[in-house]
Design a protein around this motif. Sequence first.
Motif, PDB file in Angstrom:
ATOM      1  N   UNK A   5      18.202 -54.300 -32.307  1.00  0.00           N
ATOM      2  CA  UNK A   5      17.543 -54.051 -31.025  1.00  0.00           C
ATOM      3  C   UNK A   5      17.120 -52.601 -30.964  1.00  0.00           C
ATOM      4  N   UNK A   6      15.857 -52.386 -30.617  1.00  0.00           N
ATOM      5  CA  UNK A   6      15.330 -51.029 -30.465  1.00  0.00           C
ATOM      6  C   UNK A   6      14.794 -50.890 -29.042  1.00  0.00           C
ATOM      7  N   UNK A   7      15.326 -49.950 -28.285  1.00  0.00           N
ATOM      8  CA  UNK A   7      14.960 -49.785 -26.880  1.00  0.00           C
ATOM      9  C   UNK A   7      14.295 -48.449 -26.620  1.00  0.00           C
ATOM     10  N   UNK A   8      13.444 -48.441 -25.589  1.00  0.00           N
ATOM     11  CA  UNK A   8      12.886 -47.192 -25.090  1.00  0.00           C
ATOM     12  C   UNK A   8      12.753 -47.310 -23.580  1.00  0.00           C
ATOM     13  N   UNK A   9      12.097 -46.347 -22.950  1.00  0.00           N
ATOM     14  CA  UNK A   9      12.023 -46.310 -21.490  1.00  0.00           C
ATOM     15  C   UNK A   9      11.222 -47.474 -20.909  1.00  0.00           C
ATOM     16  N   UNK A  10      10.349 -48.085 -21.693  1.00  0.00           N
ATOM     17  CA  UNK A  10       9.467 -49.131 -21.175  1.00  0.00           C
ATOM     18  C   UNK A  10       9.915 -50.550 -21.511  1.00  0.00           C
ATOM     19  N   UNK A  11      10.808 -50.692 -22.484  1.00  0.00           N
ATOM     20  CA  UNK A  11      11.209 -52.042 -22.857  1.00  0.00           C
ATOM     21  C   UNK A  11      12.063 -52.047 -24.107  1.00  0.00           C
ATOM     22  N   UNK A  12      11.954 -53.124 -24.879  1.00  0.00           N
ATOM     23  CA  UNK A  12      12.782 -53.256 -26.078  1.00  0.00           C
ATOM     24  C   UNK A  12      12.135 -54.182 -27.084  1.00  0.00           C
ATOM     25  N   UNK A  24       7.942 -51.604 -34.910  1.00  0.00           N
ATOM     26  CA  UNK A  24       7.862 -50.678 -33.781  1.00  0.00           C
ATOM     27  C   UNK A  24       6.778 -51.169 -32.830  1.00  0.00           C
ATOM     28  N   UNK A  25       6.617 -50.510 -31.705  1.00  0.00           N
ATOM     29  CA  UNK A  25       5.666 -50.949 -30.669  1.00  0.00           C
ATOM     30  C   UNK A  25       4.250 -51.200 -31.184  1.00  0.00           C
ATOM     31  N   UNK A  26       3.703 -50.366 -32.085  1.00  0.00           N
ATOM     32  CA  UNK A  26       2.337 -50.633 -32.566  1.00  0.00           C
ATOM     33  C   UNK A  26       2.157 -52.004 -33.213  1.00  0.00           C
ATOM     34  N   UNK A 110       9.937 -60.640 -35.000  1.00  0.00           N
ATOM     35  CA  UNK A 110      10.258 -59.693 -33.940  1.00  0.00           C
ATOM     36  C   UNK A 110       9.788 -60.208 -32.587  1.00  0.00           C
ATOM     37  N   UNK A 111      10.448 -59.725 -31.541  1.00  0.00           N
ATOM     38  CA  UNK A 111      10.074 -60.049 -30.165  1.00  0.00           C
ATOM     39  C   UNK A 111      10.094 -58.763 -29.348  1.00  0.00           C
ATOM     40  N   UNK A 112       9.225 -58.701 -28.363  1.00  0.00           N
ATOM     41  CA  UNK A 112       9.129 -57.503 -27.537  1.00  0.00           C
ATOM     42  C   UNK A 112       8.969 -57.869 -26.069  1.00  0.00           C
ATOM     43  N   UNK A 113       9.484 -57.019 -25.189  1.00  0.00           N
ATOM     44  CA  UNK A 113       9.110 -57.072 -23.776  1.00  0.00           C
ATOM     45  C   UNK A 113       8.816 -55.657 -23.315  1.00  0.00           C
ATOM     46  N   UNK A 114       7.875 -55.537 -22.375  1.00  0.00           N
ATOM     47  CA  UNK A 114       7.538 -54.260 -21.752  1.00  0.00           C
ATOM     48  C   UNK A 114       7.639 -54.468 -20.252  1.00  0.00           C
ATOM     49  N   UNK A 115       8.496 -53.689 -19.616  1.00  0.00           N
ATOM     50  CA  UNK A 115       8.789 -53.900 -18.208  1.00  0.00           C
ATOM     51  C   UNK A 115       8.063 -52.907 -17.310  1.00  0.00           C
ATOM     52  N   UNK A 116       7.534 -53.434 -16.185  1.00  0.00           N
ATOM     53  CA  UNK A 116       6.930 -52.607 -15.144  1.00  0.00           C
ATOM     54  C   UNK A 116       7.453 -53.096 -13.803  1.00  0.00           C
ATOM     55  N   UNK A 117       8.388 -52.361 -13.220  1.00  0.00           N
ATOM     56  CA  UNK A 117       8.943 -52.745 -11.926  1.00  0.00           C
ATOM     57  C   UNK A 117       9.651 -54.083 -11.977  1.00  0.00           C
TER      58      UNK A 117
END
Length: 241
Positions: A5-12, A24-26, A110-117
């Motif tokens: 699991x790789x996390x940052x301020x916007x998601x994982x 990675x995100x790209x 891989x799977x990703x989510x990006x969270x906004x509110x």
Amino acid sequence: MHEQLRQDAKGAILFDATVSPQVASPWFDTDHWRGQGALSTQPGGRGGVAIIHTPAGECVLRHYRRGGLVARLMGDRYLWTGADRTRSFREFRLLQAMAKLALPVPQVVAAQYRRTGLYYQADLITRRIADVHTLAQSVAQGRLDAELAQEVGALVARFHRAGVWHADLNAHNVLISPAGLYLVDFDRGRLRAPAPGWRMANLQRLRRSLLKLGAAATGEAVFEQVIWTSLMDGYEETLGA
């Protein structure tokens, strides 16, 4: 599989480090791959998917989008209820579980989510299965015969026997390759306790899909006697094996 699991301020990002430790995100950005000349698109699903040529090999990048009337309001946004409940993480882990059961599904990368509110957006990357066409294409080309129908029935039975419920079992999600048949697109799918009710509902969904695509073009009686009977024969024989 070595899940990381790789996390940052916007998601994982959840990924299989044995496939590639470089995710990675790209990787989830079609513009990134387009800029490298490593992207192509193909129809399918809601808005299609992208074929990306990654360091880990040729993969399928799918962005989660809503269907039906709610899509007009929500588009590709989903209500946030926790990372483990995101569409992408749940499908990643279901594919992982099915792979351990030796079921014919794409290898998850891989799977990703990006969270906004209160909402999030999600993506999934799987290995591309080579030289495939869909069952829907076979129907359109008049190549659905009793033998193929029996193989499709056996395929579905393997998943049902393992307790896998496919939320959208239709002819577009059955892939046919020289190596055999596969099921894809397990968004909202899950493992369930064996029961004839949900299994039969799943089969009826597939039946409606085949009829809608024209599998009964030569007549409903022929479809029932040749195609559906063969499909159910393959299903029941494999389910009881």
